[in-house]
Design a protein around this motif. Sequence first.
Motif, mmCIF file in Angstrom:
data_model
loop_
_atom_site.group_PDB
_atom_site.id
_atom_site.type_symbol
_atom_site.label_atom_id
_atom_site.label_comp_id
_atom_site.label_asym_id
_atom_site.label_seq_id
_atom_site.Cartn_x
_atom_site.Cartn_y
_atom_site.Cartn_z
ATOM 1 N N ILE A 59 0.838 -1.204 0.000
ATOM 2 C CA ILE A 59 0.000 0.000 0.000
ATOM 3 C C ILE A 59 0.871 1.251 0.000
ATOM 4 O O ILE A 59 0.545 2.255 -0.666
ATOM 5 N N ARG A 64 1.781 2.146 -3.440
ATOM 6 C CA ARG A 64 0.695 2.331 -4.394
ATOM 7 C C ARG A 64 0.302 3.805 -4.495
ATOM 8 O O ARG A 64 0.273 4.529 -3.495
ATOM 9 N N LYS A 65 -0.033 4.239 -5.686
ATOM 10 C CA LYS A 65 -0.522 5.598 -5.888
ATOM 11 C C LYS A 65 -2.040 5.610 -5.717
ATOM 12 O O LYS A 65 -2.740 4.778 -6.297
ATOM 13 N N ILE A 66 -2.524 6.540 -4.945
ATOM 14 C CA ILE A 66 -3.965 6.636 -4.721
ATOM 15 C C ILE A 66 -4.580 7.447 -5.858
ATOM 16 O O ILE A 66 -4.261 8.627 -6.031
ATOM 17 N N LYS A 78 -1.052 5.612 5.285
ATOM 18 C CA LYS A 78 -1.315 5.470 3.845
ATOM 19 C C LYS A 78 -2.492 4.519 3.622
ATOM 20 O O LYS A 78 -3.333 4.751 2.736
ATOM 21 N N ARG A 79 -2.584 3.474 4.412
ATOM 22 C CA ARG A 79 -3.686 2.516 4.247
ATOM 23 C C ARG A 79 -5.029 3.182 4.514
ATOM 24 O O ARG A 79 -5.969 3.024 3.729
ATOM 25 N N TYR A 91 -5.980 5.697 1.827
ATOM 26 C CA TYR A 91 -6.445 4.975 0.643
ATOM 27 C C TYR A 91 -7.885 4.513 0.834
ATOM 28 O O TYR A 91 -8.751 4.697 -0.029
#
Length: 825
Positions: free
Chosen positions: A151, A154-156, A188-189, A192
Amino acid sequence: MYNWHKFWTRKPHNVVREYIERYSKPGDIVLDPFAGSGVTIMEGIKAGRKVIGIDILPIAIDLWKATIERIDIALLDRDFSAIEKKAKSKILRLYETTCRSCRRAISITCTIWENDKAKEIRYKCPYCDCGDVKESGCRLSSRDRQIINAIEKRKIKEWYPKNTFYYPDGTPFMTEQGYDSVDKLFTKRNLYALAILYYTINSTCSSSTLPFMKLVFSSMVHLSSKMCPVRPSRPFSSLWSLLSFWVPPVNMESNVWDKFYNAYIGHQDFRTGKIDAQDTLPDATYARSLRVLGKKRKSYLPICKPALAALRDLQKENLRLTGEEKPFVDYVFTDPPYAGSVQFGESSYLWTAWLYPNLDAKSYLAGLVDNEIVLSDQQKKPFERYYSMLHATFKEVAKVLKPGGYMHLTFHNPTTKIRNATIRAAMYAGFVYEKIVYQPPPRSSASALLRPFGSADGDFYFRFRKAETDPLSGMKEIEADIFEKIVVETTIQVLAERGEPTPYTHIINYIDPVLAKHGYFLQLDPEKDVDDILRDHIGQEFQLLNQRIGDVSGKAWWFKDINIVYRLEQTPLTERIEETVIRVLQGNYEVSFTDVLSKVYTEFPNALTPDATNVNDILQEYAERTSAGMWRLRQIECERRSHHSEMIYYLAQLARQFGHNVHIGKKEQSEVYMMKELGSLNSEYDLSLADFEPDQHKTAEQIDVIWYKDNKIDYIFEVENTTMLTEAIIRASRIPYPVKKFILLPLERNRLLHRKMQSPLFSEIFQREDWQILYYEDVRQLQNRKGLSLQDLESAAGIKGLEFGKKNTRKRVARNTNQTAMDFD
């Protein structure tokens, strides 16, 4: 309906309702220029009033509308189900883990992070027969860490706010600590997951349900942030505990879907709150203008503007409608900003950033700088500007309020300077300051009662009346020496009336009206606070004593020397309250806490207003809870009257055995024991004493039991039945020569006696007059023994290691005093 979304300084809705109903009539216009969470709006509608609510924050207006406006619950449920179908599985995959017992895939409830590193997970397995629950200590598996790392990379794609915590000139927020933008407040999780959820809400909901569902989202977004500390008592939940964007080193990352589910239908339960609002609030018209408000009997006019601008716009509209500058508001109830206590604009910025993506952040923040009434270095608003903005707003309120109309301000700030500014701003605007009332909360904490003014759980309510003539006529600025004199003399009066050490909260509650009564105007910036003045007089008129209220210790004010007091109330307030509570319990089979509190507050107003915690302690002492949550007098208390008569009867028998005459107190003479009126046990019809003045003789006749010979008292006994022990020992101290003094009480009353010993008035007289303690059981045993002597009686006091014998009492009081001081420090 009031608890589904967090907001600050929300007032008890039942209290607000009572004020509205008392100071206005159905159909009247009620104004709240600082409406905040909207309690005034909702309670005004309930009471059949027309309501104008003003607030600078857009989320405040949307909260009122979401509560008041009607919606088909089936439509909300339909859209929630659609959101669940589209987003739930996507979000829960981000929190996937393996049950450590059954090895099946489940969702993490929360993850504990320490210094930005995931340390442990917590979950409740829905599959395990044993119900595997990990409340702490469950380390992350390699799979758990892989998910988090993936995560992080990863790009949101979905939108999320990146608003920074800076004003247009680059000055950081007062409440910003360590993070410079909204997105940094989330892992970040969770960022997202929130982005997925927010996108799904906006793309799924109909136009009618979208405003409601977005507020459900904002009601849980802060609970999904890193600002939530770990709470040992609540292993699966947390809260936004500080009015600051502060992230504790150890924090809780909660499962976003769980939080959203709980916000709609779980613990926070917007759905039930909405049903409750639609059941309790009558249909009300959303008036978009003063003209519409005037036509509709049940209507509300929400205005999202600075109060000053909104009030001026209302006056212009009223002038267009009526052709004259005529006041149109009947009553004002408001909770004005407390200087810098709550930075409302800053603190709501997290919600604002998520709810209004098209909002121009710079313009919005510039509007706060220009118009928010707050004490803030960041907004370049020193005290003088805060005061001038508050005064200007009250001046406009006075223009729209009808002559003789009332305005109530609630207040919750610890400093005299801010209190004075609030009162002064209103008086200079054309209001007469009439009264201050302390309003305890429904559930009061003992610790709050030992803090300075305004720091208590409850609030102070200032009552102002719009003046028909110049309210400043006859007022004058208060000089420092006069201010000090009033503070000291008023404090002496309060302590004398209460008759016991008193927390600062109750003292300051009484001083403001006294200042107004003397015609002195409150200084805008006094050199000394009331607390400063009192502390200057420690060692002169006053001293600070340790006091325990409930389970909390603190300092309370008392006289350095009670001889300075012209008239000291001889029965401490706590004992008078106990007597009232017992009377209420005796007069009712069952009674609610609210009913008891209402009776107590009626009997003891103003400076005598007691602590709700004290009332609760008294109920715990004398009553028991029923299954319905009511209070009922304990059976033992119902029997105690007969025990009281029993002890007096035995003392009369023992007197004759020891060759003494006996006199039973006048109040007790009508009591019956062993089928005899206690008055019939008197040795003489009238008590005859030598060397007694008439008033002393009259007082002696009230003592429970007297043993005497040759018209001279040798022994006196006060038998504990009611709680007025202080009055009893003061009464006995008026005997003009030394006598032996005993208090009789049941062994289980040790706690009561310990509480009395913390009163300086009681403990000083108790020790000076050399009182001794006899327990009921000791007297019963003495009554059954043969060949007794007076020495046996005196030896019974304080033997067997009982806690409150004469010698043990002094030792235990000293130890407890030290413990109290240690607890407080």
